[in-house]
Design a protein around this motif. Structure first.
Motif, PDB file in Angstrom:
ATOM      1  N   LEU A 279       0.803  -1.249  -0.101  1.00  0.00           N
ATOM      2  CA  LEU A 279      -0.312  -0.051   0.108  1.00  0.00           C
ATOM      3  C   LEU A 279       0.894   1.092  -0.032  1.00  0.00           C
ATOM      4  O   LEU A 279       1.660   1.500   0.826  1.00  0.00           O
ATOM      5  N   ALA A 280       0.632   2.144  -1.191  1.00  0.00           N
ATOM      6  CA  ALA A 280       1.440   3.290  -1.054  1.00  0.00           C
ATOM      7  C   ALA A 280       0.329   4.386  -0.544  1.00  0.00           C
ATOM      8  O   ALA A 280      -0.371   4.729  -1.118  1.00  0.00           O
ATOM      9  N   LEU A 281       0.844   4.843   0.485  1.00  0.00           N
ATOM     10  CA  LEU A 281       0.032   5.724   1.385  1.00  0.00           C
ATOM     11  C   LEU A 281       0.670   7.158   1.432  1.00  0.00           C
ATOM     12  O   LEU A 281       1.821   7.476   1.985  1.00  0.00           O
ATOM     13  N   ARG A 282       0.111   8.125   0.780  1.00  0.00           N
ATOM     14  CA  ARG A 282       0.529   9.706   0.584  1.00  0.00           C
ATOM     15  C   ARG A 282       0.250  10.323   2.029  1.00  0.00           C
ATOM     16  O   ARG A 282      -0.378  10.139   2.838  1.00  0.00           O
ATOM     17  N   PRO A 283       1.624  10.890   2.416  1.00  0.00           N
ATOM     18  CA  PRO A 283       1.332  11.678   3.949  1.00  0.00           C
ATOM     19  C   PRO A 283       0.261  12.540   4.218  1.00  0.00           C
ATOM     20  O   PRO A 283      -0.195  12.569   5.362  1.00  0.00           O
ATOM     21  N   GLU A 284      -0.175  13.424   3.080  1.00  0.00           N
ATOM     22  CA  GLU A 284      -1.095  14.194   3.037  1.00  0.00           C
ATOM     23  C   GLU A 284      -2.565  13.392   3.039  1.00  0.00           C
ATOM     24  O   GLU A 284      -3.526  14.163   3.305  1.00  0.00           O
ATOM     25  N   ALA A 285      -2.602  12.043   2.886  1.00  0.00           N
ATOM     26  CA  ALA A 285      -3.759  11.303   2.804  1.00  0.00           C
ATOM     27  C   ALA A 285      -4.303  10.814   4.345  1.00  0.00           C
ATOM     28  O   ALA A 285      -5.288  10.257   4.249  1.00  0.00           O
ATOM     29  N   ILE A 286      -3.289  11.153   5.081  1.00  0.00           N
ATOM     30  CA  ILE A 286      -3.594  10.508   6.433  1.00  0.00           C
ATOM     31  C   ILE A 286      -4.093  11.770   7.414  1.00  0.00           C
ATOM     32  O   ILE A 286      -3.365  12.735   7.343  1.00  0.00           O
ATOM     33  N   ALA A 287      -5.141  11.667   7.987  1.00  0.00           N
ATOM     34  CA  ALA A 287      -5.955  12.538   9.034  1.00  0.00           C
ATOM     35  C   ALA A 287      -5.298  12.102  10.377  1.00  0.00           C
ATOM     36  O   ALA A 287      -5.667  10.984  10.708  1.00  0.00           O
ATOM     37  N   LEU A 288      -4.804  12.887  11.281  1.00  0.00           N
ATOM     38  CA  LEU A 288      -4.785  12.600  12.831  1.00  0.00           C
ATOM     39  C   LEU A 288      -6.066  13.109  13.544  1.00  0.00           C
ATOM     40  O   LEU A 288      -6.393  14.438  13.483  1.00  0.00           O
TER      41      LEU A 288
END
Length: 359
Positions: A279-288
């Motif tokens: 899985l390639a997961l962009r840093p900006e696609a993750i919400a904390l």
């Protein structure tokens, strides 16, 4: 009026010495009137490819065509191309006007006609009034514009750039890349541009060709490369990406449920079989989000936090592995040691085969 020409490579190889392959069986097309960037790390073959368009290197095998004409064995002067070098290569003892005039003088253009063309080229790059200055009296950005004017005045069918902004500071780089793009679109030029800077390539290009280890890793529009990389290399090189092992369970021919630690996310299947994937997961696609908030897909602990003005950068330890996260600075600030929940957006989240590359 633009005389923009198509550039085409047909199964081109370039070898140096015994066994040193710089370009391996490369084929691509740059449509007339577009800006195409050759992007990749040092030693990937992008500069050698550019030099073969310019005629500074000749292919060992295959054909290079400009405007449909095979130029594989022609010298630079017979290819109707101009090149802007990384060092600008201005003559220090000549004025700005004399530098721009040089190519026209060599080609024996009548003096009055040549000078009018040189002044028009300088005006086109915003340097009218600088004709009498020496290169040493100019800023880096102004020297770069003189180099562009010197190339443009020859009215080439193809304009080549070899890392032209690498000597400039970050703010000037951004301004100059915008000026190059504006110039290319205004004049309808065919431009082939070499850089190792991913942001630069994404910002200015109609088409990007990503090279790695002498071959093309992927080509397409900036958005295609960013949203749908075909390999771990492209996912990690074109922007940041967290690359994580995951498990795929197909829902139908188009969609799949992906298991990542305790997280479950539905994504486009991309033709992959059930089982181990990446899985390639962009840093900006993750919400904390706050720990325990409904809808959080993973739980984690912030191990590093950095404030960069417009954004925060976080490293978060989770059951799926370490994740790099970029969040707007207008949001909640987290510190090392904070417990957080994580949510993934579908945009910027891409499946790759377990071996890291799509066929």
């Amino acid at each position: 009026m633009s005389r923009a020409a198509e550039v085409r490579f047909e199964r081109v190889w370039k070898c140096f010495g015994a066994g040193a392959v710089a370009v391996r069986d490369v084929s691509f097309t740059v449509p007339a009137g577009t800006l195409c960037t050759l992007l990749g790390p040092s030693g990937c073959g992008k500069t050698t490819t550019l030099r073969m368009i310019a005629g500074l290197e000749y292919p060992s095998e295959g054909r290079v065509l400009i405007g449909g004409r095979d130029v594989s064995g022609l010298p630079p002067a017979e290819r109707d191309v101009s090149m802007v070098f990384q060092s600008y290569a201005l003559f220090p003892h000549m004025t700005v006007l004399e530098n721009v005039l040089y190519g026209l003088t060599v080609s024996r253009r009548p003096r009055r006609e040549a000078e009018a063309a040189a002044r028009a080229a300088l005006e086109g790059v915003g340097l009218a009034g600088f004709e009498a200055r020496l290169p040493s009296e100019l800023s880096g950005g102004q020297q770069q514009r003189v180099a562009v004017a010197r190339a443009l005045v020859l009215e080439p069918s193809v304009l080549l750039f070899d890392e032209p902004l690498s000597n400039l500071d970050a703010r000037l780089r951004r301004r100059m890349r915008e000026e190059i793009r504006d110039l290319q679109q205004r004049l309808g030029l065919t431009v082939v541009y070499v850089t190792h800077d991913q942001a630069e390539a994404l910002a200015i290009s109609d088409k990007v060709i990503v090279m790695n280890r002498a071959v093309i890793a992927q080509e397409g529009s900036p958005r295609e490369l960013y949203d749908a990389p075909v390999s771990e290399f492209v996912a990690g090189f074109v922007g940041e990406a967290n690359l994580l092992p995951a498990t795929l369970r197909g829902l139908d021919e188009q969609r799949a449920e992906v298991l990542l630690g305790e997280a479950r996310v539905v994504l486009p299947r991309r033709g992959l079989a059930d089982g181990a994937v990446r899985l390639a997961l962009r840093p900006e696609a993750i919400a904390l989000v706050p720990a325990g908030e409904p809808g959080a897909m993973l739980r984690g602990t912030v191990s590093k936090a950095a404030y960069l003005g417009g954004v925060f950068e976080y490293t978060v330890d989770t059951s799926a592995g370490e994740l790099f996260v970029v969040a707007p600075s207008a949001g909640v600030a987290h510190r090392a040691g904070d417990q957080v929940g994580l949510r993934f957006g579908t945009h910027g989240t891409t499946l790759l085969p377990g071996d890291g590359a799509l066929a």
